[in-house]
Structure formats: structure tokens, C-alpha cells
Design a protein around this motif. Structure first.
Motif, mmCIF file in Angstrom:
data_model
loop_
_atom_site.group_PDB
_atom_site.id
_atom_site.type_symbol
_atom_site.label_atom_id
_atom_site.label_comp_id
_atom_site.label_asym_id
_atom_site.label_seq_id
_atom_site.Cartn_x
_atom_site.Cartn_y
_atom_site.Cartn_z
ATOM 1 N N GLU A 28 0.826 -1.215 0.000
ATOM 2 C CA GLU A 28 0.000 0.000 0.000
ATOM 3 C C GLU A 28 0.855 1.257 0.000
ATOM 4 O O GLU A 28 0.546 2.230 -0.699
ATOM 5 C CB GLU A 28 -0.950 0.007 1.196
ATOM 6 N N LEU A 29 1.931 1.255 0.762
ATOM 7 C CA LEU A 29 2.842 2.411 0.744
ATOM 8 C C LEU A 29 3.412 2.620 -0.650
ATOM 9 O O LEU A 29 3.501 3.754 -1.139
ATOM 10 C CB LEU A 29 3.974 2.220 1.754
ATOM 11 N N GLU A 30 3.804 1.536 -1.289
ATOM 12 C CA GLU A 30 4.375 1.622 -2.638
ATOM 13 C C GLU A 30 3.365 2.219 -3.615
ATOM 14 O O GLU A 30 3.691 3.138 -4.375
ATOM 15 C CB GLU A 30 4.824 0.232 -3.110
ATOM 16 N N ARG A 31 2.124 1.720 -3.574
ATOM 17 C CA ARG A 31 1.087 2.254 -4.472
ATOM 18 C C ARG A 31 0.846 3.740 -4.228
ATOM 19 O O ARG A 31 0.816 4.546 -5.157
ATOM 20 C CB ARG A 31 -0.227 1.497 -4.268
ATOM 21 N N SER A 32 0.692 4.110 -2.967
ATOM 22 C CA SER A 32 0.386 5.502 -2.631
ATOM 23 C C SER A 32 1.537 6.441 -2.958
ATOM 24 O O SER A 32 1.335 7.504 -3.558
ATOM 25 C CB SER A 32 0.032 5.622 -1.145
ATOM 26 N N LEU A 33 2.742 6.069 -2.561
ATOM 27 C CA LEU A 33 3.890 6.943 -2.813
ATOM 28 C C LEU A 33 4.189 7.071 -4.306
ATOM 29 O O LEU A 33 4.503 8.167 -4.784
ATOM 30 C CB LEU A 33 5.125 6.435 -2.062
ATOM 31 N N VAL A 41 9.015 3.117 -2.004
ATOM 32 C CA VAL A 41 9.125 3.028 -0.552
ATOM 33 C C VAL A 41 10.580 3.185 -0.121
ATOM 34 O O VAL A 41 10.886 3.913 0.823
ATOM 35 C CB VAL A 41 8.550 1.697 -0.013
ATOM 36 N N VAL A 42 11.493 2.537 -0.806
ATOM 37 C CA VAL A 42 12.903 2.612 -0.409
ATOM 38 C C VAL A 42 13.474 4.012 -0.665
ATOM 39 O O VAL A 42 14.286 4.501 0.123
ATOM 40 C CB VAL A 42 13.738 1.482 -1.066
ATOM 41 N N GLU A 43 13.023 4.682 -1.709
ATOM 42 C CA GLU A 43 13.450 6.065 -1.936
ATOM 43 C C GLU A 43 12.946 6.964 -0.810
ATOM 44 O O GLU A 43 13.684 7.804 -0.285
ATOM 45 C CB GLU A 43 12.950 6.571 -3.286
ATOM 46 N N TYR A 44 11.695 6.786 -0.434
ATOM 47 C CA TYR A 44 11.135 7.537 0.689
ATOM 48 C C TYR A 44 11.942 7.252 1.956
ATOM 49 O O TYR A 44 12.252 8.168 2.726
ATOM 50 C CB TYR A 44 9.659 7.182 0.898
ATOM 51 N N THR A 45 12.286 5.997 2.176
ATOM 52 C CA THR A 45 13.043 5.607 3.363
ATOM 53 C C THR A 45 14.379 6.338 3.422
ATOM 54 O O THR A 45 14.802 6.793 4.489
ATOM 55 C CB THR A 45 13.250 4.082 3.395
ATOM 56 N N VAL A 46 15.054 6.468 2.289
ATOM 57 C CA VAL A 46 16.333 7.190 2.244
ATOM 58 C C VAL A 46 16.127 8.657 2.604
ATOM 59 O O VAL A 46 16.833 9.211 3.453
ATOM 60 C CB VAL A 46 17.008 7.065 0.862
ATOM 61 N N LEU A 47 15.150 9.306 1.965
ATOM 62 C CA LEU A 47 14.897 10.720 2.248
ATOM 63 C C LEU A 47 14.526 10.915 3.717
ATOM 64 O O LEU A 47 15.006 11.843 4.375
ATOM 65 C CB LEU A 47 13.798 11.263 1.332
ATOM 66 N N ASP A 48 13.675 10.035 4.234
ATOM 67 C CA ASP A 48 13.245 10.124 5.621
ATOM 68 C C ASP A 48 14.420 9.906 6.570
ATOM 69 O O ASP A 48 14.577 10.650 7.548
ATOM 70 C CB ASP A 48 12.135 9.107 5.879
ATOM 71 N N ALA A 49 15.252 8.913 6.299
ATOM 72 C CA ALA A 49 16.412 8.641 7.159
ATOM 73 C C ALA A 49 17.352 9.838 7.186
ATOM 74 O O ALA A 49 17.842 10.235 8.250
ATOM 75 C CB ALA A 49 17.141 7.386 6.685
ATOM 76 N N ARG A 115 5.448 12.941 2.963
ATOM 77 C CA ARG A 115 5.235 12.424 4.322
ATOM 78 C C ARG A 115 3.752 12.252 4.664
ATOM 79 O O ARG A 115 3.357 11.200 5.191
ATOM 80 C CB ARG A 115 5.955 13.298 5.344
ATOM 81 N N PRO A 116 2.877 13.234 4.383
ATOM 82 C CA PRO A 116 1.451 13.010 4.696
ATOM 83 C C PRO A 116 0.841 11.859 3.897
ATOM 84 O O PRO A 116 -0.036 11.147 4.398
ATOM 85 C CB PRO A 116 0.781 14.336 4.334
ATOM 86 N N ILE A 117 1.297 11.669 2.680
ATOM 87 C CA ILE A 117 0.823 10.550 1.844
ATOM 88 C C ILE A 117 1.241 9.236 2.490
ATOM 89 O O ILE A 117 0.439 8.302 2.636
ATOM 90 C CB ILE A 117 1.371 10.678 0.415
ATOM 91 N N HIS A 118 2.499 9.157 2.874
ATOM 92 C CA HIS A 118 3.040 7.972 3.534
ATOM 93 C C HIS A 118 2.276 7.681 4.821
ATOM 94 O O HIS A 118 1.821 6.561 5.062
ATOM 95 C CB HIS A 118 4.525 8.196 3.827
ATOM 96 N N ASP A 119 2.133 8.715 5.661
ATOM 97 C CA ASP A 119 1.502 8.520 6.961
ATOM 98 C C ASP A 119 0.039 8.110 6.837
ATOM 99 O O ASP A 119 -0.438 7.251 7.580
ATOM 100 C CB ASP A 119 1.639 9.786 7.802
ATOM 101 N N ALA A 120 -0.672 8.701 5.879
ATOM 102 C CA ALA A 120 -2.078 8.340 5.665
ATOM 103 C C ALA A 120 -2.193 6.897 5.172
ATOM 104 O O ALA A 120 -3.071 6.148 5.630
ATOM 105 C CB ALA A 120 -2.737 9.298 4.683
ATOM 106 N N ALA A 121 -1.324 6.500 4.258
ATOM 107 C CA ALA A 121 -1.355 5.125 3.748
ATOM 108 C C ALA A 121 -1.010 4.141 4.857
ATOM 109 O O ALA A 121 -1.633 3.077 4.972
ATOM 110 C CB ALA A 121 -0.386 4.968 2.576
ATOM 111 N N LEU A 122 -0.051 4.488 5.695
ATOM 112 C CA LEU A 122 0.322 3.619 6.804
ATOM 113 C C LEU A 122 -0.842 3.475 7.785
ATOM 114 O O LEU A 122 -1.198 2.365 8.181
ATOM 115 C CB LEU A 122 1.553 4.175 7.513
#
Length: 149
Positions: A28-33, A41-49, A115-122
């Protein structure tokens, strides 16, 4: 089957449940992001980290650990994000052999938008998983795990 075998099976079942929850969330995170932020998801993880570090930078091996990727896969990922202008590499002032990966202004902006997209999907996926009897106990345990960290 002895007691030892039963314990192994219980742990194996726990692992299968954890893997199922992870797969459910990650899909779901992959679809939303991808659809809303053009990020994996892994690109988001890098930016977030990177955003969670003082100075907004990390060494490549730290990023590899944060993303659970090999060193070569992390390098390829960083190359792609750098080509998109989302991060840059800088030499370590203390150790000229060391290279840091650092967020750019564009990377910060995209992360803020994503981030809001990620958090809402989570949140949506965890709520849905609570309705699945096999996954509900694990979802319920997540707040307790964070409290111990």
C-alpha cells in the motif's frame, strides 16, 4: 513433535505473520507513494532517514543499514536520487575518504510533500490490518514496541 519443535513452529508462525503484515503495508505504501509522489518506498526511506539526522546527511554504509540494502544497491539508489536532484554527495571534512549523502532543497520539499501521503497510507493499512484476525495482535503490539525503544 516435541516441545522444542512446537517452540520453533510458534516462532516460525510469528515470522510468517510479521512478513504478511510487512508485505501488506509495503504494497500500500508503494502504491500511494508512487502514484502521488513518484517515490518508491525505499526512496522515501532514504529521504526520511536523511531528514532525521543532524546535518541532514549520512555515510553510505549508514544509509545501507537504514534501507536494508546491500552497499551496491544503496549506491545505485543514491545515484538515481542524485540524478533527480533530491540529494547530493559531499566529502567528509574530517576524513577525505568519507563521503556523505545529503538532502537537497528539492529532496526536503519532496519529502515534506510525501510524508502526509506515507503517513495516511500507513494509518489506513494498519487500520485495515486490525480487521484481519491473524494480523490484529501484531498491529496491537506495535505501540508497545515503540514505548520500549
Amino acid at each position: 513433535m516435541g516441545i522444542k519443535d512446537d517452540a520453533v513452529e510458534v516462532r516460525a508462525q510469528g515470522w510468517r505473520t510479521l512478513a504478511a503484515l510487512h508485505g501488506h503495508i509495503e504494497a500500500e505504501l508503494e502504491r500511494s507513494l508512487q502514484s502521488h509522489a513518484q517515490l518508491s518506498v525505499v526512496e522515501y526511506t532514504v529521504l526520511d532517514a536523511l531528514s532525521r539526522q543532524d546535518g541532514w546527511h549520512m555515510r553510505m554504509q549508514q544509509l545501507a543499514r537504514a534501507t536494508a540494502l546491500s552497499a551496491s544497491a544503496t549506491t545505485r539508489l543514491v545515484n538515481r536520487l542524485e540524478e533527480r536532484g533530491l540529494l547530493t554527495r559531499v566529502l567528509c571534512a574530517d576524513d577525505r575518504r568519507g563521503i556523505y549523502t545529503e538532502l537537497t532543497a528539492s529532496g526536503i520539499k519532496l519529502l515534506e510533500d510525501a510524508r502526509p501521503i506515507h503517513d495516511a497510507a500507513l494509518e489506513r493499512t494498519l487500520t485495515e490490518a486490525q480487521g484481519i484476525p491473524e494480523l490484529a495482535p501484531l498491529v496491537d503490539a506495535l505501540p508497545r514496541l515503540h514505548a520500549r525503544a
